[in-house]
Design an enzyme around this catalytic site. Structure first.
Site, PDB file in Angstrom:
ATOM      1  N   LEU A  37      10.854 -20.563  -4.954  1.00 25.51           N
ATOM      2  CA  LEU A  37       9.939 -19.494  -4.161  1.00 25.51           C
ATOM      3  C   LEU A  37       8.594 -19.541  -4.849  1.00 25.51           C
ATOM      4  CD1 LEU A  37       9.088 -16.985  -2.171  1.00 25.51           C
ATOM      5  CD2 LEU A  37      10.028 -15.669  -3.974  1.00 25.51           C
ATOM      6  N   ASP A  95       0.839  -1.173  -0.108  1.00 25.81           N
ATOM      7  CA  ASP A  95       0.007   0.066   0.013  1.00 25.81           C
ATOM      8  C   ASP A  95       0.784   1.266  -0.155  1.00 25.81           C
ATOM      9  OD1 ASP A  95      -2.518   1.284   0.015  1.00 25.81           O
ATOM     10  OD2 ASP A  95      -2.608   1.334   1.918  1.00 25.81           O
ATOM     11  N   HIS A 134       2.230   3.399  -8.917  1.00 29.78           N
ATOM     12  CA  HIS A 134       2.123   1.976  -9.353  1.00 29.78           C
ATOM     13  C   HIS A 134       3.094   1.523 -10.222  1.00 29.78           C
ATOM     14  CE1 HIS A 134      -1.829   2.486  -7.451  1.00 29.78           C
ATOM     15  NE2 HIS A 134      -2.366   2.975  -8.337  1.00 29.78           N
TER      16      HIS A 134
HETATM   17  C1  IPE Z   1      -5.292  -2.697   0.049  1.00 25.97           C
HETATM   18  O1  IPE Z   1      -5.067  -1.173  -0.325  1.00 25.97           O
HETATM   19  C2  IPE Z   1      -5.260  -3.395  -1.443  1.00 25.97           C
HETATM   20  C3  IPE Z   1      -4.092  -3.506  -1.991  1.00 25.97           C
HETATM   21  C4  IPE Z   1      -2.783  -3.283  -1.602  1.00 25.97           C
HETATM   22  C5  IPE Z   1      -3.944  -4.064  -3.059  1.00 25.97           C
HETATM   23  P1  IPE Z   1      -6.144  -0.342  -0.525  1.00 25.97           P
HETATM   24  O2  IPE Z   1      -5.580   1.092  -0.667  1.00 25.97           O
HETATM   25  O3  IPE Z   1      -7.260  -0.751  -1.397  1.00 25.97           O
HETATM   26  O4  IPE Z   1      -6.915  -0.304   1.129  1.00 25.97           O
HETATM   27  P2  IPE Z   1      -7.730   0.867   1.786  1.00 25.97           P
HETATM   28  O5  IPE Z   1      -8.465   1.374   0.883  1.00 25.97           O
HETATM   29  O6  IPE Z   1      -6.785   1.957   2.025  1.00 25.97           O
HETATM   30  O7  IPE Z   1      -8.297  -0.044   3.013  1.00 25.97           O
HETATM   31  C1  IPE Z   2      -1.558   0.310  -3.470  1.00 26.02           C
HETATM   32  O1  IPE Z   2      -1.242   1.564  -3.372  1.00 26.02           O
HETATM   33  C2  IPE Z   2      -1.743  -0.346  -4.617  1.00 26.02           C
HETATM   34  C3  IPE Z   2      -3.176  -0.756  -4.916  1.00 26.02           C
HETATM   35  C4  IPE Z   2      -4.208  -0.773  -3.950  1.00 26.02           C
HETATM   36  C5  IPE Z   2      -3.532  -1.267  -6.259  1.00 26.02           C
HETATM   37  P1  IPE Z   2      -2.647   2.677  -3.280  1.00 26.02           P
HETATM   38  O2  IPE Z   2      -3.000   2.999  -4.625  1.00 26.02           O
HETATM   39  O3  IPE Z   2      -3.863   2.031  -2.484  1.00 26.02           O
HETATM   40  O4  IPE Z   2      -1.789   3.861  -3.076  1.00 26.02           O
HETATM   41  P2  IPE Z   2      -2.547   4.992  -1.526  1.00 26.02           P
HETATM   42  O5  IPE Z   2      -2.885   3.815  -0.577  1.00 26.02           O
HETATM   43  O6  IPE Z   2      -3.702   5.487  -2.100  1.00 26.02           O
HETATM   44  O7  IPE Z   2      -1.402   5.816  -1.454  1.00 26.02           O
HETATM   45 MG    MG Z   3      -4.034   2.478  -0.457  1.00 21.41          MG
END
Ligand code: IPE
Ligand code: IPE
Ligand code: MG
Length: 252
Positions: A136, A25, A42
């Site tokens: 792995l 995240d 990303h």
């Molecule tokens: C969790 O992250 C999902 C992934 C990392 C794929 P999110 O950014 O979607 O989670 P919330 O919305 O902060 O809970």
């Molecule tokens: C995690 O990073 C990747 C996915 C959930 C696909 P985020 O896109 O949720 O990034 P933040 O949490 O908004 O910074």
């Molecule tokens: Mg996120």
């Protein structure tokens, strides 16, 4: 001395976790902090994935599960979802040779049918070509959520019961585990979430019953194999009691 090697030498097969799961995240915020679009984060997240896979393989970890896209992430703006899917296809195609070279096996958990065709083709190709690798196992959680998985499991149980193939009194935790997407995998020893949030966001709810949880502030694009190793060393300082007392564990 190289700090990776020095720290790595502190681990033995007994102190190396078998399964590490990561909620990757913070990509969007990492990009925004630099005045960039979320997709930029990303794109840079791929370097973190590469480093962590390399590190996990070097450490002899058996399973690395990466939460890449949740069921709820389908609710993001269309442009971001499309960009993520395109990036996924590119990353899989670029990394496949390296997977084969490093004896890495790829698996996917999640609602596969919901992914775009191009994505499914690239994934299926990588899964097939790496199927016989014995090092792995990298498990990508894509279009995955634990509630989706548990609901699927409940449907299978109901169908088997209706067909008299399963009796209610015969259902135990092994039955449940064997009908989840993670069947044949050990439960995670460690769950890591980057990006500073302290929540599990619908990830592996059944499987993390006894996982050690680590929430780190670093955003995912900045995470590297050294961070993973650092967490594993912290994990080894914890006592996993599985419901028993500390004294019971000492006597073994
Ligand atoms: C969790 O992250 C999902 C992934 C990392 C794929 P999110 O950014 O979607 O989670 P919330 O919305 O902060 O809970
Ligand atoms: C995690 O990073 C990747 C996915 C959930 C696909 P985020 O896109 O949720 O990034 P933040 O949490 O908004 O910074
Ligand atoms: Mg996120």
């Amino acid at each position: 001395m190289n700090s990776w090697l020095e720290k790595k030498s502190k681990l033995t097969p007994e102190t190396t976790p078998v399964h590490v799961a990561i909620i990757m995240d913070g990509n969007g915020r990492w990009a925004k902090n630099q005045g960039q679009e979320r997709v930029f984060g990303h794109q840079h997240g791929v370097a973190a994935v590469r480093s962590v896979i390399e590190g996990a393989a070097e450490l002899g970890i058996r399973y690395l599960t990466l939460y890449a896209f949740s069921t709820e992430n389908w609710n993001r703006p269309r442009a971001e979802v499309d960009a993520l899917m395109t990036l996924m296809v590119k990353a899989i195609e670029n990394e496949l040779d390296e997977f084969i070279e490093n004896n890495v096996r790829l698996q996917v958990i999640g609602d596969f049918a919901r992914l775009p065709e191009e994505c499914r083709t690239a994934l299926q190709n990588a899964i097939n070509k790496s199927a016989n690798n014995t090092g792995l196992t990298v498990v990508l959680a894509l279009s995955y959520s634990a509630r989706w998985e548990i609901t699927q499991m409940a449907r299978q149980v109901a169908t088997a019961a209706a067909e008299h193939k399963l009796l209610a009194e015969d259902i135990d935790d092994q039955t449940v585990a064997s009908l989840l997407a993670t069947r044949n995998m050990p439960d995670p020893d460690i769950l890591i979430r980057t990006g500073g949030e302290c929540r599990v966001s619908n990830f592996l709810l059944w499987q993390i019953a006894y996982a050690e949880l680590f929430f780190v502030d670093k955003m995912w694009p900045d995470f590297r194999k050294d961070d993973l190793l650092e967490i594993i060393l912290r994990y080894n300082a914890r006592e996993r009691r599985f419901g028993k007392t500390g004294d019971q564990l000492q006597s073994h």
